[in-house]
Design a protein around this motif. Structure first.
Motif, mmCIF file in Angstrom:
data_model
loop_
_atom_site.group_PDB
_atom_site.id
_atom_site.type_symbol
_atom_site.label_atom_id
_atom_site.label_comp_id
_atom_site.label_asym_id
_atom_site.label_seq_id
_atom_site.Cartn_x
_atom_site.Cartn_y
_atom_site.Cartn_z
ATOM 1 N N LYS A 24 0.720 -1.182 0.109
ATOM 2 C CA LYS A 24 -0.058 -0.125 -0.087
ATOM 3 C C LYS A 24 0.935 1.182 0.028
ATOM 4 O O LYS A 24 0.780 2.033 0.786
ATOM 5 N N ASN A 54 -1.860 -3.055 -4.504
ATOM 6 C CA ASN A 54 -2.485 -1.692 -5.116
ATOM 7 C C ASN A 54 -1.959 -0.317 -4.280
ATOM 8 O O ASN A 54 -1.364 -0.537 -3.389
ATOM 9 N N ALA A 56 -3.285 4.335 -3.712
ATOM 10 C CA ALA A 56 -4.107 5.097 -3.725
ATOM 11 C C ALA A 56 -4.451 5.698 -5.194
ATOM 12 O O ALA A 56 -3.438 6.028 -5.797
ATOM 13 N N ASN A 57 -5.528 5.832 -5.398
ATOM 14 C CA ASN A 57 -5.891 6.566 -6.953
ATOM 15 C C ASN A 57 -5.314 7.783 -6.832
ATOM 16 O O ASN A 57 -5.075 8.446 -8.114
ATOM 17 N N SER A 210 -13.393 11.981 -2.894
ATOM 18 C CA SER A 210 -14.778 11.709 -3.000
ATOM 19 C C SER A 210 -15.512 12.326 -1.963
ATOM 20 O O SER A 210 -15.237 12.431 -0.936
ATOM 21 N N ARG A 213 -15.759 9.946 1.133
ATOM 22 C CA ARG A 213 -14.735 10.044 1.733
ATOM 23 C C ARG A 213 -14.858 10.974 2.970
ATOM 24 O O ARG A 213 -14.753 10.807 4.360
ATOM 25 N N GLU A 247 -18.068 3.015 0.899
ATOM 26 C CA GLU A 247 -17.142 2.479 -0.458
ATOM 27 C C GLU A 247 -15.652 2.971 -0.089
ATOM 28 O O GLU A 247 -15.042 3.609 -1.136
ATOM 29 N N LYS A 249 -11.696 3.233 -0.264
ATOM 30 C CA LYS A 249 -10.712 2.537 -1.247
ATOM 31 C C LYS A 249 -9.417 2.985 -0.615
ATOM 32 O O LYS A 249 -9.304 3.632 0.370
ATOM 33 N N THR A 250 -8.130 2.167 -1.204
ATOM 34 C CA THR A 250 -7.000 2.461 -0.653
ATOM 35 C C THR A 250 -6.876 3.600 -0.799
ATOM 36 O O THR A 250 -6.990 4.408 -1.617
ATOM 37 N N ASP A 252 -7.968 6.335 1.053
ATOM 38 C CA ASP A 252 -9.041 7.036 1.857
ATOM 39 C C ASP A 252 -8.987 7.251 3.440
ATOM 40 O O ASP A 252 -9.680 8.259 3.853
ATOM 41 N N ARG A 275 -9.546 -4.366 8.808
ATOM 42 C CA ARG A 275 -9.257 -4.735 7.312
ATOM 43 C C ARG A 275 -9.933 -6.455 7.387
ATOM 44 O O ARG A 275 -9.889 -6.932 8.573
#
Length: 335
Positions: A24, A54, A56-57, A210, A213, A247, A249-250, A252, A275
């Motif tokens: 991460k 993965n 974070a976006n 988002s 978040r 929702e 995500k990685t 957030d 987790r």
């Protein structure tokens, strides 16, 4: 582990190089990996960045991020690349288990292993070359030092600087943590001279989330925060159902633990997240309270004096109760 300066002669001839980070990867880990990637690519090495998981976006905008290989998504290819590598750079972690399922692949690799990291108590027997400096603000600052001290320092360009600035900015809390030394500002000045847009970088990292978040954070502060005034501490426990509802995500939850230290008088902030496979702790502190020691002694973790992490296979409720029990031992230190 030999000094990292002895790596420079190895870079004079073309090599197959792999760069990896902890699972991460955050801004510092990804920034360091991509900054080094752009530097070594200019030396005509065949360079591959492999992330254990993965990321974070909000890191996807970084130059070169589209070329990073996710080990979890393509284990066969990633394992093959590592097995054929001449040099492996390990950045922003100092113990192999921080790479999760990538650990046995890295341990089995026969190539030269190079460590560049700023966490405490490195697993030095694993690495052939390297540097571990807990006084550095970030691994990105250390990658800058590595480039700047090399015979190839003139290769520093805007792409490298953009990546390194990102990591230094995020790991210093936008330059407000005590790790922000005068030297850090001198490094930033050099990076700025390449033409980077620090405002744009900041917006990519901090103004790119988002609505869900923001609502998640509101719910966490309203319903999951518990303040232990007698210990000048605060703990926030996030159940799995919250992550699903909003929702998440990685990435957030990154920075959420820092909210706890914004309260007057709070010296220790602890964030616990449920987790799927385990419970993950994040610890932050002010002053002399050493959360690295705290995390290592009680929660299978570690990190820095004022910022550390931990893990546990026990339930969320059991972890919170354990925290409330062990913190009693530190009442005097936290007063």
């Amino acid at each position: 582990m030999q000094e990292v300066k002895f790596v420079y002669p190895l870079l004079e001839e073309q090599k197959r190089v792999v760069i990896t980070t902890h699972q991460k990867p955050d801004g510092d880990a990804m920034g360091a990996a991509l900054g080094l990637y752009h530097f070594l690519s200019q030396l005509n090495h065949h360079v591959t960045v492999i992330s254990p998981t993965n990321w974070a976006n909000f890191l996807d905008w970084m130059p070169g991020c589209d070329k990073v290989l996710d080990f979890e998504n393509d284990r066969e290819l990633a394992s093959k690349i590592i097995s054929e590598a001449d040099v492996l750079f390990c950045l922003d972690f100092n113990i192999l288990h921080r790479t999760k399922n990538l650990e046995p692949v890295l341990a089995a690799a026969s190539c030269l292993k190079v460590l560049i990291d700023h966490h405490q108590q490195p697993q030095v027997e694993v690495f052939d070359y390297g540097i571990s400096n807990v006084h550095k603000s970030s691994t990105c600052e250390m990658v800058f030092d590595f480039i700047d001290a090399s015979p190839f320092s003139t290769l520093l360009n805007k792409d490298i600087a953009t990546c390194l600035f990102t990591g230094i900015m995020t790991d210093t809390g936008s330059f407000r943590f005590s790790s922000t030394t005068a030297e850090v500002h001198r490094v930033i000045a050099v990076l700025k001279e390449t033409g980077i847009d620090h405002t744009e970088i900041y917006e990519h990292i901090y103004d790119n989330f988002s609505e869900s978040r923001l609502r998640f954070i509101g719910n966490a502060l309203l319903n999951r925060l518990e303040v232990l005034y007698e210990y000048n501490a605060a703990v926030m426990a996030i159940p799995k159902k919250d992550l699903v509802k909003y929702e998440i995500k990685t990435g957030d939850t990154e920075g959420l633990v820092n909210y706890l230290l914004t309260m007057e008088g709070i010296k220790l902030g602890a964030l616990l997240i449920d987790r799927t496979e385990e419970r993950k702790w994040s610890f932050r502190s002010k002053g002399d309270f050493d959360v690295n020691v705290f995390a290592r002694l009680h929660f299978e973790g570690g990190g820095h004096r004022n910022a550390a992490g931990g893990r546990s296979s026990e339930s969320l409720e059991e972890n919170v109760q354990k925290f409330k029990t062990v913190i009693k031992e530190y009442e005097q230190q936290l007063q």
